[in-house]
Motif scaffolding. Structure first.
Motif, mmCIF file in Angstrom:
data_model
loop_
_atom_site.group_PDB
_atom_site.id
_atom_site.type_symbol
_atom_site.label_atom_id
_atom_site.label_comp_id
_atom_site.label_asym_id
_atom_site.label_seq_id
_atom_site.Cartn_x
_atom_site.Cartn_y
_atom_site.Cartn_z
ATOM 1 N N GLU A 179 0.843 -1.193 0.000
ATOM 2 C CA GLU A 179 0.000 0.000 0.000
ATOM 3 C C GLU A 179 0.879 1.244 0.000
ATOM 4 O OE1 GLU A 179 0.362 -1.061 4.440
ATOM 5 O OE2 GLU A 179 -0.377 -2.206 2.776
ATOM 6 N N ASP A 180 0.272 2.334 -0.448
ATOM 7 C CA ASP A 180 0.968 3.616 -0.464
ATOM 8 C C ASP A 180 0.709 4.410 0.812
ATOM 9 O OD1 ASP A 180 1.947 3.361 -3.193
ATOM 10 O OD2 ASP A 180 -0.141 3.626 -3.794
ATOM 11 N N VAL A 181 -0.511 4.286 1.332
ATOM 12 C CA VAL A 181 -0.901 5.038 2.527
ATOM 13 C C VAL A 181 -1.642 4.125 3.495
ATOM 14 C CG1 VAL A 181 -1.041 7.308 1.420
ATOM 15 C CG2 VAL A 181 -3.043 5.839 1.442
ATOM 16 N N TYR A 182 -1.514 4.427 4.780
ATOM 17 C CA TYR A 182 -2.241 3.742 5.835
ATOM 18 C C TYR A 182 -3.269 4.736 6.342
ATOM 19 C CZ TYR A 182 -3.150 1.397 10.277
ATOM 20 O OH TYR A 182 -3.743 0.780 11.337
ATOM 21 N N VAL A 183 -4.540 4.378 6.259
ATOM 22 C CA VAL A 183 -5.616 5.291 6.644
ATOM 23 C C VAL A 183 -6.201 4.813 7.968
ATOM 24 C CG1 VAL A 183 -7.818 6.305 5.961
ATOM 25 C CG2 VAL A 183 -6.127 5.702 4.209
ATOM 26 N N ASP A 184 -6.098 5.634 8.988
ATOM 27 C CA ASP A 184 -6.603 5.315 10.315
ATOM 28 C C ASP A 184 -7.772 6.254 10.587
ATOM 29 O OD1 ASP A 184 -6.897 4.355 12.887
ATOM 30 O OD2 ASP A 184 -5.203 5.478 13.690
ATOM 31 N N ILE A 185 -8.970 5.703 10.648
ATOM 32 C CA ILE A 185 -10.176 6.513 10.810
ATOM 33 C C ILE A 185 -10.742 6.296 12.206
ATOM 34 C CG2 ILE A 185 -12.534 6.929 10.004
ATOM 35 C CD1 ILE A 185 -11.607 5.790 7.279
ATOM 36 N N ARG A 186 -11.074 7.368 12.878
ATOM 37 C CA ARG A 186 -11.788 7.308 14.146
ATOM 38 C C ARG A 186 -13.107 8.028 13.945
ATOM 39 N NH1 ARG A 186 -6.423 8.040 15.551
ATOM 40 N NH2 ARG A 186 -5.588 6.317 16.758
ATOM 41 N N ALA A 187 -14.187 7.305 14.212
ATOM 42 C CA ALA A 187 -15.521 7.863 13.978
ATOM 43 C C ALA A 187 -16.414 7.599 15.180
ATOM 44 C CB ALA A 187 -16.139 7.246 12.724
ATOM 45 N N GLN A 188 -17.254 8.557 15.473
ATOM 46 C CA GLN A 188 -18.196 8.380 16.576
ATOM 47 C C GLN A 188 -19.198 7.279 16.226
ATOM 48 O OE1 GLN A 188 -20.446 11.862 17.602
ATOM 49 N NE2 GLN A 188 -20.861 11.081 19.653
ATOM 50 N N ARG A 189 -19.423 6.372 17.179
ATOM 51 C CA ARG A 189 -20.374 5.286 16.986
ATOM 52 C C ARG A 189 -21.789 5.870 16.995
ATOM 53 N NH1 ARG A 189 -19.680 2.171 21.596
ATOM 54 N NH2 ARG A 189 -17.583 1.856 20.797
ATOM 55 N N ARG A 190 -22.540 5.524 15.958
ATOM 56 C CA ARG A 190 -23.925 5.985 15.827
ATOM 57 C C ARG A 190 -24.766 4.828 15.310
ATOM 58 N NH1 ARG A 190 -22.880 11.640 12.594
ATOM 59 N NH2 ARG A 190 -21.724 12.663 14.237
ATOM 60 N N PRO A 191 -26.060 4.827 15.608
ATOM 61 C CA PRO A 191 -26.925 3.741 15.124
ATOM 62 C C PRO A 191 -26.907 3.594 13.603
ATOM 63 C CG PRO A 191 -28.080 5.030 16.784
ATOM 64 C CD PRO A 191 -26.787 5.745 16.484
ATOM 65 N N GLU A 192 -26.797 4.697 12.895
ATOM 66 C CA GLU A 192 -26.803 4.644 11.427
ATOM 67 C C GLU A 192 -25.483 4.132 10.853
ATOM 68 O OE1 GLU A 192 -25.848 8.998 12.492
ATOM 69 O OE2 GLU A 192 -27.220 7.476 13.238
ATOM 70 N N ARG A 193 -24.492 3.932 11.706
ATOM 71 C CA ARG A 193 -23.208 3.384 11.256
ATOM 72 C C ARG A 193 -23.108 1.906 11.634
ATOM 73 N NH1 ARG A 193 -19.579 8.525 12.949
ATOM 74 N NH2 ARG A 193 -20.113 9.820 11.171
ATOM 75 N N ALA A 194 -24.077 1.139 11.161
ATOM 76 C CA ALA A 194 -24.068 -0.300 11.393
ATOM 77 C C ALA A 194 -22.896 -0.922 10.645
ATOM 78 C CB ALA A 194 -25.387 -0.916 10.931
ATOM 79 N N ARG A 195 -22.590 -2.167 10.959
ATOM 80 C CA ARG A 195 -21.426 -2.844 10.377
ATOM 81 C C ARG A 195 -21.400 -2.768 8.849
ATOM 82 N NH1 ARG A 195 -17.373 -6.395 10.973
ATOM 83 N NH2 ARG A 195 -17.193 -8.142 9.536
ATOM 84 N N GLY A 196 -22.522 -3.050 8.207
ATOM 85 C CA GLY A 196 -22.577 -3.016 6.746
ATOM 86 C C GLY A 196 -22.276 -1.639 6.189
ATOM 87 N N VAL A 197 -22.782 -0.623 6.848
ATOM 88 C CA VAL A 197 -22.547 0.760 6.409
ATOM 89 C C VAL A 197 -21.066 1.116 6.563
ATOM 90 C CG1 VAL A 197 -23.078 3.184 6.911
ATOM 91 C CG2 VAL A 197 -24.904 1.470 6.936
ATOM 92 N N VAL A 198 -20.480 0.699 7.675
ATOM 93 C CA VAL A 198 -19.066 0.981 7.920
ATOM 94 C C VAL A 198 -18.191 0.274 6.883
ATOM 95 C CG1 VAL A 198 -17.165 0.589 9.545
ATOM 96 C CG2 VAL A 198 -19.337 1.508 10.362
ATOM 97 N N LEU A 199 -18.498 -0.991 6.587
ATOM 98 C CA LEU A 199 -17.716 -1.718 5.586
ATOM 99 C C LEU A 199 -17.828 -1.069 4.205
ATOM 100 C CD1 LEU A 199 -18.424 -5.405 6.658
ATOM 101 C CD2 LEU A 199 -16.339 -4.074 7.020
ATOM 102 N N GLN A 200 -19.016 -0.599 3.846
ATOM 103 C CA GLN A 200 -19.191 0.112 2.572
ATOM 104 C C GLN A 200 -18.392 1.408 2.577
ATOM 105 O OE1 GLN A 200 -23.417 0.575 2.162
ATOM 106 N NE2 GLN A 200 -23.693 -1.460 1.291
ATOM 107 N N GLY A 201 -18.397 2.097 3.704
ATOM 108 C CA GLY A 201 -17.634 3.343 3.820
ATOM 109 C C GLY A 201 -16.144 3.116 3.682
ATOM 110 N N MET A 202 -15.654 2.040 4.278
ATOM 111 C CA MET A 202 -14.233 1.727 4.168
ATOM 112 C C MET A 202 -13.855 1.419 2.722
ATOM 113 S SD MET A 202 -13.721 -0.473 7.668
ATOM 114 C CE MET A 202 -11.964 -0.732 7.475
#
Length: 80
Positions: free
Chosen positions: A35-58
């Motif tokens: 890889e060229d870059v390592y992306v470390d994301i910290r996001a506030q946990r919210r109901p609308e950020r279910a596992r499937g949504v998070v995986l799509q976002g990643m």
């Protein structure tokens, strides 16, 4: 700026609450990586950020970096 705006679009964040600090992988280690870059994301946990949504976002984050010619290794951590 365009990459940061795309990340805001993906996660629904405001520009003033989204920080993008970019470091190239080779600046951190002499070891070879695929890889060229390592992306470390910290996001506030919210109901609308279910596992499937998070995986799509990643996936969307990887695609956003790919649009800039970069292979991204994405890690995401949620907090309360």
């Amino acid at each position: 700026a365009a990459l940061r705006e795309r990340l805001c679009d993906i996660w629904g964040g405001a520009p003033d609450g989204t920080k993008l600090m970019r470091f190239e992988v080779q600046e951190w280690t002499d070891e070879p990586f695929h890889e060229d870059v390592y992306v470390d994301i910290r996001a506030q946990r919210r109901p609308e950020r279910a596992r499937g949504v998070v995986l799509q976002g990643m996936q969307a984050v990887q695609e956003a970096f790919a649009a800039h010619g970069l292979v991204a290794n994405v890690r995401l951590e949620t907090y309360a």
